[in-house]
Design an enzyme around this catalytic site. Structure first.
Site, mmCIF file in Angstrom:
data_model
loop_
_atom_site.group_PDB
_atom_site.id
_atom_site.type_symbol
_atom_site.label_atom_id
_atom_site.label_comp_id
_atom_site.label_asym_id
_atom_site.label_seq_id
_atom_site.Cartn_x
_atom_site.Cartn_y
_atom_site.Cartn_z
ATOM 1 N N ARG A 66 -8.733 -80.042 -67.151
ATOM 2 C CA ARG A 66 -9.432 -79.020 -66.434
ATOM 3 C C ARG A 66 -8.717 -77.834 -66.143
ATOM 4 N NH1 ARG A 66 -10.819 -82.535 -61.820
ATOM 5 N NH2 ARG A 66 -9.299 -81.687 -60.661
ATOM 6 N N TYR A 119 -23.502 -57.151 -55.800
ATOM 7 C CA TYR A 119 -24.471 -57.899 -56.891
ATOM 8 C C TYR A 119 -25.266 -58.522 -55.925
ATOM 9 C CZ TYR A 119 -25.106 -61.336 -60.637
ATOM 10 O OH TYR A 119 -25.633 -62.160 -61.296
ATOM 11 N N ASP A 190 -15.508 -56.586 -56.780
ATOM 12 C CA ASP A 190 -16.196 -57.009 -57.841
ATOM 13 C C ASP A 190 -15.796 -55.992 -58.960
ATOM 14 O OD1 ASP A 190 -18.052 -57.480 -60.177
ATOM 15 O OD2 ASP A 190 -19.623 -58.562 -58.830
ATOM 16 N N LYS A 215 -20.038 -60.139 -69.151
ATOM 17 C CA LYS A 215 -20.473 -58.848 -69.554
ATOM 18 C C LYS A 215 -19.571 -58.419 -70.637
ATOM 19 C CE LYS A 215 -23.330 -59.794 -66.381
ATOM 20 N NZ LYS A 215 -23.412 -59.381 -65.162
HETATM 21 C C1 LIG Z 1 -23.475 -60.416 -63.938
HETATM 22 C C2 LIG Z 1 -22.587 -60.041 -62.652
HETATM 23 C C3 LIG Z 1 -22.087 -60.945 -61.967
HETATM 24 C C4 LIG Z 1 -22.205 -62.551 -62.239
HETATM 25 O O1 LIG Z 1 -22.062 -62.897 -63.341
HETATM 26 P P1 LIG Z 1 -22.492 -64.196 -64.416
HETATM 27 O O2 LIG Z 1 -21.325 -64.248 -65.194
HETATM 28 O O3 LIG Z 1 -23.713 -63.902 -64.407
HETATM 29 O O4 LIG Z 1 -22.531 -65.338 -62.975
HETATM 30 C C5 LIG Z 1 -21.349 -60.681 -60.729
HETATM 31 N N1 LIG Z 1 -21.115 -59.240 -60.388
HETATM 32 C C6 LIG Z 1 -21.733 -58.154 -61.210
HETATM 33 C C7 LIG Z 1 -21.399 -57.138 -60.864
HETATM 34 C C8 LIG Z 1 -22.457 -58.735 -62.243
HETATM 35 O O5 LIG Z 1 -22.932 -57.750 -63.107
#
Ligand SMILES: *Cc1c(COP(=O)(O)O)cnc(C)c1O
Length: 398
Positions: A66, A119, A190, A215
């Site tokens: 894990r 987000y 973030d 992303k």
């Molecule tokens: C897409 C996104 C997330 C979440 O990511 P996932 O992998 O889709 O859960 C968090 N923060 C921002 C700014 C994002 O664009």
């Protein structure tokens, strides 16, 4: 990795997380394979005991699958390299990484100040989970003054995103970091927009950087991944224990895909950024456009902060139109090269008509009734993308 003289991130990204040489053959694969295994076996019980002792101290060792094997460890190194961190913890999505950071570092009774540009699904985590566990939250503009007005004796964390989701509003991270330090608050950022390559919150004073690797890091719209990156050993131990306890695990194949994708992050991000600026220039020339949201665009109010704190940009931008929502719907539907969909950071261009309800809690939004469209500008030819937008604007007017 040879730690001789400091090198450019472009170079380090190609030389981090490589396979070790085989001690007998002296050879190593150039591309680290996906090491798929659910568990590990030990030479003897002494080796197993040593691994347990090391993991109890918070070290990155494997006692069970894990925790992730070599492929995961290599990707963790890459995230540390990108973000300027000491430890990285992988999660099965960006949202899971946010959950990990928040759940690991807060206790029942704590209060969190959250920048209102965060987000959107963070508000869902708040209303669905955090409240049930006795963590309270307040949303406000991402400035020191606004946070100070809402700060309480039990406030423990500042949770921000810069630039903000949807409208890409630049926050003054060094000022927020200074404010957090003076008030004994943890600053969690973030950093999906910057993904470490063009923006480094830890270097600007944040305690924790969270990235949706889904992303730009993955970069090919074919995986879900998140990472929590930090420098402080004590915080890392807390995140490590919680990571293990919560059972967050990432498929070796996804870690492998991310590792493959991230090698080309420098060129992908630069190309998307270049295309996005070309699109901004086109949009600025059109009478239908009322405002462009993109910090690298010189007319954006966050441009000075962007210039000071970022080393580059990406393909994300938003645009508001003078026409009504029906026309905006016609515009989006008429686009042929921009897929209608969520997410971003992949190879392809995407578009989304932003629901005003998503902007309601967002103080940066002028709330002037003008429709807002968010674009991710991908790796297509900018000329083609602009021609596509031009025909879609004609369709919007029809
Ligand atoms: C897409 C996104 C997330 C979440 O990511 P996932 O992998 O889709 O859960 C968090 N923060 C921002 C700014 C994002 O664009």
């Amino acid at each position: 990795m040879a730690a001789s003289n400091p090198q450019h991130l472009d170079t380090l990204l190609q030389h981090t997380g490589l396979a070790d040489f085989d001690p007998t053959t002296g050879a190593a694969p150039v591309a680290l394979p996906s090491v798929r295994t659910s568990t590990v076996r030990f030479r003897d019980l002494d080796a197993l005991d040593a691994a347990h002792a090391a993991r109890a101290k918070g070290e990155r060792v494997v006692t069970y699958g894990r925790a992730g094997m070599e492929t995961h460890a290599a990707l963790e190194q890459v995230f540390c390299q990108l973000e300027g961190g000491e430890r990285a913890f992988l999660a099965p999505s960006g949202m899971a990484a946010i959950t990990l950071a928040v759940m690991a570092l807060l206790d029942a009774g704590d209060h969190v100040l959250i920048a209102d540009c965060c987000y959107g699904p963070v508000r869902n985590l708040d209303s669905t989970v955090l409240r049930r566990f006795g963590v309270s939250t307040s949303y406000c503009p991402g400035t020191v003054d606004a946070f100070e007005q809402q700060r309480r004796p039990e406030t423990r964390m500042l949770y921000v995103e810069s630039p903000g989701s949807l409208l890409f509003e630049m926050l003054d991270l060094p000022a927020l970091a200074d404010y957090a330090k003076r008030n004994d608050l943890l600053l969690v950022v973030d950093n999906t927009w910057g993904s470490g390559y063009i923006y480094q919150p830890l270097a600007l004073g944040a305690d924790v950087s969270v990235v949706a690797g889904t992303k730009y890091v993955g970069g090919h719209s074919d995986l879900m991944l998140g990472a929590v990156v930090l420098k402080d050993a004590e915080l890392a131990k807390r995140v490590s224990d919680n990571h293990y306890a919560l059972g967050l695990s990432v498929s070796a194949d996804d870690a492998w895909l991310a590792l493959r994708g991230v090698r080309t992050l420098p060129i992908r991000m630069k190309e998307s950024a270049r295309n996005a600026l070309a699109v901004c220039e086109f949009l600025a020339s059109r009478p239908e456009v009322s405002r462009i949201y993109h910090p690298a665009w010189p007319h954006d109010p966050g441009h000075a902060l962007w210039k000071r704190d970022c080393t580059g940009s990406n393909g994300m931008l938003a645009v508001s139109f003078k026409f009504d929502t029906d026309s905006a719907r016609r515009f989006v539907n008429a686009l042929r090269l921009f897929g209608i969909g969520y997410s971003w950071g992949g190879f392809e261009s995407l578009v989304q008509l932003i629901d005003p309800s998503a902007l309601k809690g967002h103080s940066y939004w002028p709330n002037d009734g003008q429709p807002v469209v968010r674009l991710h500008v991908g790796l297509e030819s900018a000329e083609d993308l602009i021609a596509d937008m031009a025909q879609a604007l004609d369709a919007a007017a029809a």
